[in-house]
Design a protein around this motif. Structure first.
Motif, PDB file in Angstrom:
ATOM      1  N   ALA A 132     108.584  44.435  41.724  1.00 52.85           N
ATOM      2  CA  ALA A 132     109.414  45.904  41.633  1.00 52.85           C
ATOM      3  C   ALA A 132     110.000  46.664  42.713  1.00 52.85           C
ATOM      4  O   ALA A 132     110.465  46.374  43.964  1.00 52.85           O
ATOM      5  N   ALA A 133     111.741  47.034  42.135  1.00 53.46           N
ATOM      6  CA  ALA A 133     112.559  47.336  42.864  1.00 53.46           C
ATOM      7  C   ALA A 133     112.241  48.940  43.556  1.00 53.46           C
ATOM      8  O   ALA A 133     111.637  49.949  42.717  1.00 53.46           O
ATOM      9  N   TYR A 135     112.688  46.605  46.202  1.00 50.85           N
ATOM     10  CA  TYR A 135     111.937  45.039  46.179  1.00 50.85           C
ATOM     11  C   TYR A 135     112.183  44.562  48.255  1.00 50.85           C
ATOM     12  O   TYR A 135     113.339  44.192  48.642  1.00 50.85           O
ATOM     13  N   ASP A 156     114.218  42.802  39.311  1.00 56.40           N
ATOM     14  CA  ASP A 156     112.890  43.752  39.325  1.00 56.40           C
ATOM     15  C   ASP A 156     111.534  43.703  38.558  1.00 56.40           C
ATOM     16  O   ASP A 156     112.229  43.701  37.516  1.00 56.40           O
ATOM     17  N   GLY A 365     117.299  46.045  46.212  1.00 58.26           N
ATOM     18  CA  GLY A 365     117.967  45.692  44.632  1.00 58.26           C
ATOM     19  C   GLY A 365     117.859  47.323  43.633  1.00 58.26           C
ATOM     20  O   GLY A 365     117.360  47.191  42.519  1.00 58.26           O
TER      21      GLY A 365
END
Lengths: 395, 395
Positions: A132-133, A135, A156, A365
């Motif tokens: 999950a961004a 990250y 992501d 990200g």
């Protein structure tokens, strides 16, 4: 690390690798908080330096082999015992009925895990690796560097909607933003989860649970601050995964430095002895008490500087009960995650002008208005960082 | 390593990782000469153990960074200086005008080199990686483990006839057969050469030339016998290759253990000091003199046993002038490469029956009538090996 742009020289270095911080920064010097070199805890280790001394003689620890009775044959028994003891003292992970795999830092274990968790049939498509961004900035390159047919970086985790197998990396507390994380992929297909728990130690976060996942990765670097030793470890439930990881480490580096293992075991022993003899000594002697107080003081000072600047906002962290400290605590992450207010589109460039070197959101990200700032550098550098940040003005 | 099959226990181990050899082998015990754990030189290091002692205090060597002024930023200056000094003393490699890249053993550098020497355009086919058979048994798996799109194992260099780019690994002296090697690929296409010089040290072979290749890899393990330290290094002519290697090591393990570097630097310093003070000390104090005499004695004893058995033949080695020892010498390789006489099709299985564990030719890309035998294990194990081999009879 301080890099002078006047004469191109680094700060004075002792022959033993300790850096003497420059006592004043010239206005042309950069404050470099881009990396996460965890030297903040050095003053603690200076106080107990002799207690922690390891001595290695010429004929000791020569063999490749650490313990031929252990699946992880390159790990010496002292290292194994120290790791188990540390988790027993801190209570952050269930170690029972799991295989302990040692690595040359957690970076090597990350790659060993990608290999071990990928389908081995060569007909298979590469498995998707997601997080999950925002990250950790190195996951992408570490996954894709060799252009493997076994796995590939897919970005992501929150956006993952493929009907294909995947590996989700859950970093908790998260690097860069310090948040506590759970898996986020919502897919019909079963995924495999790597828990990267590099920062799940009491100085950074309340220890809310004794975690009990199938794959949990830890590192010595961020626990004690001894990043130079390159020691990481993983607890793995499935013996086949553990065996594949060990095979990877064998081909990659034929095991892990014996000298580092001996030293890490000694340092961990000193920490654990402190908590064993709790009543007989001053609490400043206890590593996690010392390091948590230091992180707390830094975060208070840092929040003050950010408030003064009126240019950034900070992530908010909840207060939770810490089973280790037996009290309610906030989080004090190893990195601060700043969001620039409107009008500043690129936080990294903005801070470069203030002679503060950071790592911008793009690397993690997300949007460039975010930046990551190390909170675990030298005291001198941290104070200068706060001074410069508090003087920041909206453009 | 001796593995008892009677009660499943290993030999007694000291807490410092030295193994007490069992003084007698029961007839059910295996002599394990399958691996190449270089413990033969331990008696030397016992004699100089105190001189070689390193002491590391609690607050030393904490940082990821070794020397920010060096391209190889994780290498400490002491390590660099020691490596350069060692090559200066031995005269086996030209170090001038080359970049020094440190690795977690030479295994990590092998992979870093495959990455650095592969074409980076993703449209490209994987580059072919070859080595003349018999070749080191781990090259194939180390190349193919992650099924990279950048490079692929293609086998015996002598059979290579593709009109495509390639990387040839030239191991000299060679593992397993001890021969001195030069590139063998005869192709219209230009190839890249990795010289793996793990055994190009005076105890194994005359130092005939100061080698001056674009890519030369060395390892501490086989030089001094300290395999547990996981220290290897490469001299690289092209800065772009060096930079890519360093990026690989960064992503793979964020550098190399600082403790191992400090220790390796110390041990190398003791060796070099010996040769500096040449006249003032007994020659048994000189590491390469000691270790060459040991290898020579073992080879003489081993040849006697092989002759007695009438079951095997051995590789013949030439005598050459050694610039380091200033005299004519034979080679005394770290491994013996046995060829079984007719009637024995599988040397490894044949020797298993004699309770000798070896590594068969198939692992090295050749016929099963060949086996590799370690010559650098403990003295006790070596003597038992000779006894058992001399009793071998044709089936």
């Amino acid at each position: 690390m301080v890099v002078s742009t006047i004469n191109g020289t680094s700060p004075l270095s002792h022959s033993n690798g300790t850096t003497i911080p420059l006592s004043t920064f010239s206005c042309n010097s950069f404050v470099n908080v881009e990396k996460g070199d965890p030297v903040a805890f050095r003053p603690y280790w200076e106080k107990v330096r002799d207690e922690c001394t390891v001595e290695i003689k010429g004929d000791e620890w020569m063999s490749y082999l650490g313990d031929t009775n252990n699946l992880c044959w390159y790990m010496v028994p002292q290292m194994r015992d120290a790791i188990l003891r540390l988790h027993n003292v801190v209570g952050n992970a269930v170690t029972k009925d799991k295989f302990l795999v040692l690595g040359t830092g957690s970076s090597q274990l990350f790659q060993a895990l990608l290999y071990a968790l990928s389908p081995s049939e060569s007909s298979h498509r590469p498995i998707n690796v997601v997080a999950a961004a925002p990250y950790y900035s190195e996951y992408k390159d570490a996954t894709d560097i060799l252009q493997s047919r076994l796995f590939q970086w897919t970005g992501d985790a929150a956006l993952y909607d493929k009907d294909e197998p995947y590996i989700e990396v859950v970093t908790s507390p998260n690097n860069p933003d310090g948040t506590l994380r759970v898996p986020v992929v919502n897919s019909g297909v079963e995924g495999k989860i790597i828990y990267d728990l590099a920062y799940y130690w009491p100085q950074y976060t309340p220890i809310t649970d004794q975690l009990d996942h199938d794959v949990m990765v830890f590192t010595f670097s961020k626990c004690t601050g001894h990043a130079g030793s390159r020691i990481g470890w993983a607890f793995v439930k499935d013996i086949e995964v553990a065996k594949k990881m060990i095979r990877f480490v064998q081909l990659n580096s034929i095991g892990v430095s014996r000298e580092s293992q001996i030293r890490a075991a000694k340092m961990i022993g000193v920490i654990c002895d402190g908590y064993k003899n709790l009543k007989s000594i001053e609490s400043d002697h206890l590593f996690f008490d010392y390091s948590k107080r230091l992180m707390k003081e830094r975060w208070e000072k840092f929040k003050g500087a950010i408030e003064k600047s009126k240019v950034f906002t900070l992530t908010k962290y909840p207060t939770s009960y810490c089973h280790f400290n037996k009290d309610l605590f906030e989080q004090y992450p190893a990195f601060a995650w700043l969001k620039c207010l409107e009008g500043i589109k690129d936080g990294e460039s903005y801070l470069e002008k203030l002679k503060i070197r950071t790592r911008g959101g793009g690397r993690f990200g997300v949007d460039a208005k975010y930046v990551r700032v190390s909170m675990i550098g030298t005291e001198d550098e941290f104070i200068e960082l706060c001074t410069r940040l508090s003087n920041a003005k909206r453009e």
